[in-house]
Motif scaffolding. Sequence first.
Motif, PDB file in Angstrom:
ATOM      1  N   ARG A   1      -8.664  -2.461   0.855  1.00 25.31           N
ATOM      2  CA  ARG A   1      -9.318  -1.354  -0.025  1.00 25.31           C
ATOM      3  C   ARG A   1      -8.118  -0.349  -0.503  1.00 25.31           C
ATOM      4  O   ARG A   1      -8.361   0.094  -1.556  1.00 25.31           O
ATOM      5  CB  ARG A   1     -10.327  -0.864   0.775  1.00 25.31           C
ATOM      6  CG  ARG A   1     -11.250   0.287  -0.101  1.00 25.31           C
ATOM      7  CD  ARG A   1     -12.414   0.921   0.434  1.00 25.31           C
ATOM      8  NE  ARG A   1     -12.875   2.018  -0.220  1.00 25.31           N
ATOM      9  CZ  ARG A   1     -13.327   3.098   0.240  1.00 25.31           C
ATOM     10  NH1 ARG A   1     -13.617   3.231   1.406  1.00 25.31           N
ATOM     11  NH2 ARG A   1     -13.983   4.182  -0.485  1.00 25.31           N
ATOM     12  N   ALA A   2      -7.265  -0.482   0.359  1.00 26.55           N
ATOM     13  CA  ALA A   2      -6.110   0.608   0.038  1.00 26.55           C
ATOM     14  C   ALA A   2      -4.827   0.211  -0.734  1.00 26.55           C
ATOM     15  O   ALA A   2      -4.280   0.911  -1.445  1.00 26.55           O
ATOM     16  CB  ALA A   2      -5.334   0.966   1.386  1.00 26.55           C
ATOM     17  N   VAL A   3      -5.033  -1.164  -1.128  1.00 30.53           N
ATOM     18  CA  VAL A   3      -4.054  -1.678  -2.299  1.00 30.53           C
ATOM     19  C   VAL A   3      -4.466  -1.038  -3.569  1.00 30.53           C
ATOM     20  O   VAL A   3      -5.515  -0.945  -4.040  1.00 30.53           O
ATOM     21  CB  VAL A   3      -4.322  -3.213  -2.325  1.00 30.53           C
ATOM     22  CG1 VAL A   3      -3.405  -3.828  -3.461  1.00 30.53           C
ATOM     23  CG2 VAL A   3      -4.123  -3.899  -1.088  1.00 30.53           C
ATOM     24  N   ILE A  44       0.854  -1.132  -0.088  1.00 29.54           N
ATOM     25  CA  ILE A  44       0.166   0.088  -0.055  1.00 29.54           C
ATOM     26  C   ILE A  44       0.841   1.346  -0.037  1.00 29.54           C
ATOM     27  O   ILE A  44       1.760   1.150   0.337  1.00 29.54           O
ATOM     28  CB  ILE A  44      -1.010  -0.001   1.131  1.00 29.54           C
ATOM     29  CG1 ILE A  44      -0.147   0.131   2.710  1.00 29.54           C
ATOM     30  CG2 ILE A  44      -2.085  -0.958   1.058  1.00 29.54           C
ATOM     31  CD1 ILE A  44      -1.227   0.228   3.608  1.00 29.54           C
ATOM     32  N   ASN A  45       0.450   2.337  -0.577  1.00 27.93           N
ATOM     33  CA  ASN A  45       1.066   3.566  -0.564  1.00 27.93           C
ATOM     34  C   ASN A  45       0.549   4.448   0.474  1.00 27.93           C
ATOM     35  O   ASN A  45      -0.647   4.946   0.313  1.00 27.93           O
ATOM     36  CB  ASN A  45       1.004   4.128  -2.042  1.00 27.93           C
ATOM     37  CG  ASN A  45       1.846   5.476  -2.142  1.00 27.93           C
ATOM     38  OD1 ASN A  45       1.233   6.394  -1.637  1.00 27.93           O
ATOM     39  ND2 ASN A  45       2.840   5.265  -2.855  1.00 27.93           N
ATOM     40  N   ASN A  97       5.607  -2.652   2.014  1.00 27.53           N
ATOM     41  CA  ASN A  97       4.852  -4.168   1.693  1.00 27.53           C
ATOM     42  C   ASN A  97       4.855  -4.626   2.946  1.00 27.53           C
ATOM     43  O   ASN A  97       5.582  -4.858   4.069  1.00 27.53           O
ATOM     44  CB  ASN A  97       6.091  -5.135   1.081  1.00 27.53           C
ATOM     45  CG  ASN A  97       6.513  -4.410  -0.276  1.00 27.53           C
ATOM     46  OD1 ASN A  97       5.498  -4.191  -0.985  1.00 27.53           O
ATOM     47  ND2 ASN A  97       7.712  -4.258  -0.525  1.00 27.53           N
ATOM     48  N   LEU A  98       3.470  -5.130   3.415  1.00 25.71           N
ATOM     49  CA  LEU A  98       2.993  -5.472   4.785  1.00 25.71           C
ATOM     50  C   LEU A  98       2.362  -7.185   4.655  1.00 25.71           C
ATOM     51  O   LEU A  98       1.780  -7.335   3.874  1.00 25.71           O
ATOM     52  CB  LEU A  98       1.731  -4.618   5.075  1.00 25.71           C
ATOM     53  CG  LEU A  98       2.188  -3.026   4.984  1.00 25.71           C
ATOM     54  CD1 LEU A  98       1.085  -2.218   5.215  1.00 25.71           C
ATOM     55  CD2 LEU A  98       3.259  -2.900   6.334  1.00 25.71           C
ATOM     56  N   LEU A 122      -6.866   1.577   9.893  1.00 30.61           N
ATOM     57  CA  LEU A 122      -6.466   2.467  11.129  1.00 30.61           C
ATOM     58  C   LEU A 122      -5.280   1.830  11.865  1.00 30.61           C
ATOM     59  O   LEU A 122      -4.518   2.215  12.383  1.00 30.61           O
ATOM     60  CB  LEU A 122      -7.581   2.877  12.127  1.00 30.61           C
ATOM     61  CG  LEU A 122      -7.168   3.493  13.547  1.00 30.61           C
ATOM     62  CD1 LEU A 122      -6.773   4.631  13.286  1.00 30.61           C
ATOM     63  CD2 LEU A 122      -8.557   3.546  13.995  1.00 30.61           C
ATOM     64  N   TRP A 123      -5.748   0.505  12.081  1.00 28.11           N
ATOM     65  CA  TRP A 123      -4.731  -0.526  12.975  1.00 28.11           C
ATOM     66  C   TRP A 123      -3.540  -0.650  12.261  1.00 28.11           C
ATOM     67  O   TRP A 123      -2.378  -0.723  12.999  1.00 28.11           O
ATOM     68  CB  TRP A 123      -5.449  -1.612  13.363  1.00 28.11           C
ATOM     69  CG  TRP A 123      -6.565  -1.586  14.394  1.00 28.11           C
ATOM     70  CD1 TRP A 123      -7.971  -1.946  14.054  1.00 28.11           C
ATOM     71  CD2 TRP A 123      -6.719  -0.694  15.186  1.00 28.11           C
ATOM     72  NE1 TRP A 123      -8.662  -1.552  15.045  1.00 28.11           N
ATOM     73  CE2 TRP A 123      -8.017  -0.745  16.000  1.00 28.11           C
ATOM     74  CE3 TRP A 123      -5.742   0.077  16.080  1.00 28.11           C
ATOM     75  CZ2 TRP A 123      -8.513  -0.193  16.903  1.00 28.11           C
ATOM     76  CZ3 TRP A 123      -6.177   0.781  17.046  1.00 28.11           C
ATOM     77  CH2 TRP A 123      -7.460   0.587  17.663  1.00 28.11           C
ATOM     78  N   VAL A 124      -3.328  -0.890  10.914  1.00 25.49           N
ATOM     79  CA  VAL A 124      -2.271  -0.794  10.223  1.00 25.49           C
ATOM     80  C   VAL A 124      -1.423   0.270  10.170  1.00 25.49           C
ATOM     81  O   VAL A 124      -0.130   0.447  10.561  1.00 25.49           O
ATOM     82  CB  VAL A 124      -2.500  -1.273   8.756  1.00 25.49           C
ATOM     83  CG1 VAL A 124      -1.288  -1.179   7.837  1.00 25.49           C
ATOM     84  CG2 VAL A 124      -3.050  -2.720   8.342  1.00 25.49           C
TER      85      VAL A 124
END
Length: 157
Positions: A64-66, A4-5, A12-13, A22-24
């Motif tokens: 959803r953020a990918v 995700i950006n 890279n997670l 939020l938790w990420v």
Amino acid sequence: MITININKKNYNLKVDPETPLLWVLRETLGLVGTKYGCGVAQCGACTVHLNGEAVRSCVTKVSRAVGQKVVTIEGLAEKIDHPIQKAWLELDVAQCGYCQSGQIMSAAVLLRENKAPTDADIDAAMAGNICRCGTYLRIREAIHLAAEMQKKPSSKA
């Protein structure tokens, strides 16, 4: 593994794709400017930008953020010089400060979409952000001030 950006940087997670964004942000990446308030998208404390849209990160799955661009309060402006941040500081808007990152992120989207918002425009755009201290009048004043600041040519060379 997902990529995700966030704030113009790729991460890279190794996280469950169902994890709330939020938790990420807070737990995995240490970006703690985005706050946990209610956990059900009602208070606005967790507001971030996803491709320029204000979203509640407590209910937004990281999947959803990918492939999208996430901006947090830390990435809104490098030197805390976004007009809304400058207006917030100038008018001493924050009282306890807990909700302020979400308020600022929502206000930034409003000002990008509406260069001269009326009180009614501001009230409608900010209705999903709760301030327990009741600084709503200062928030509205700061948004008007930031709108004026945006009209002036930048002094940066």
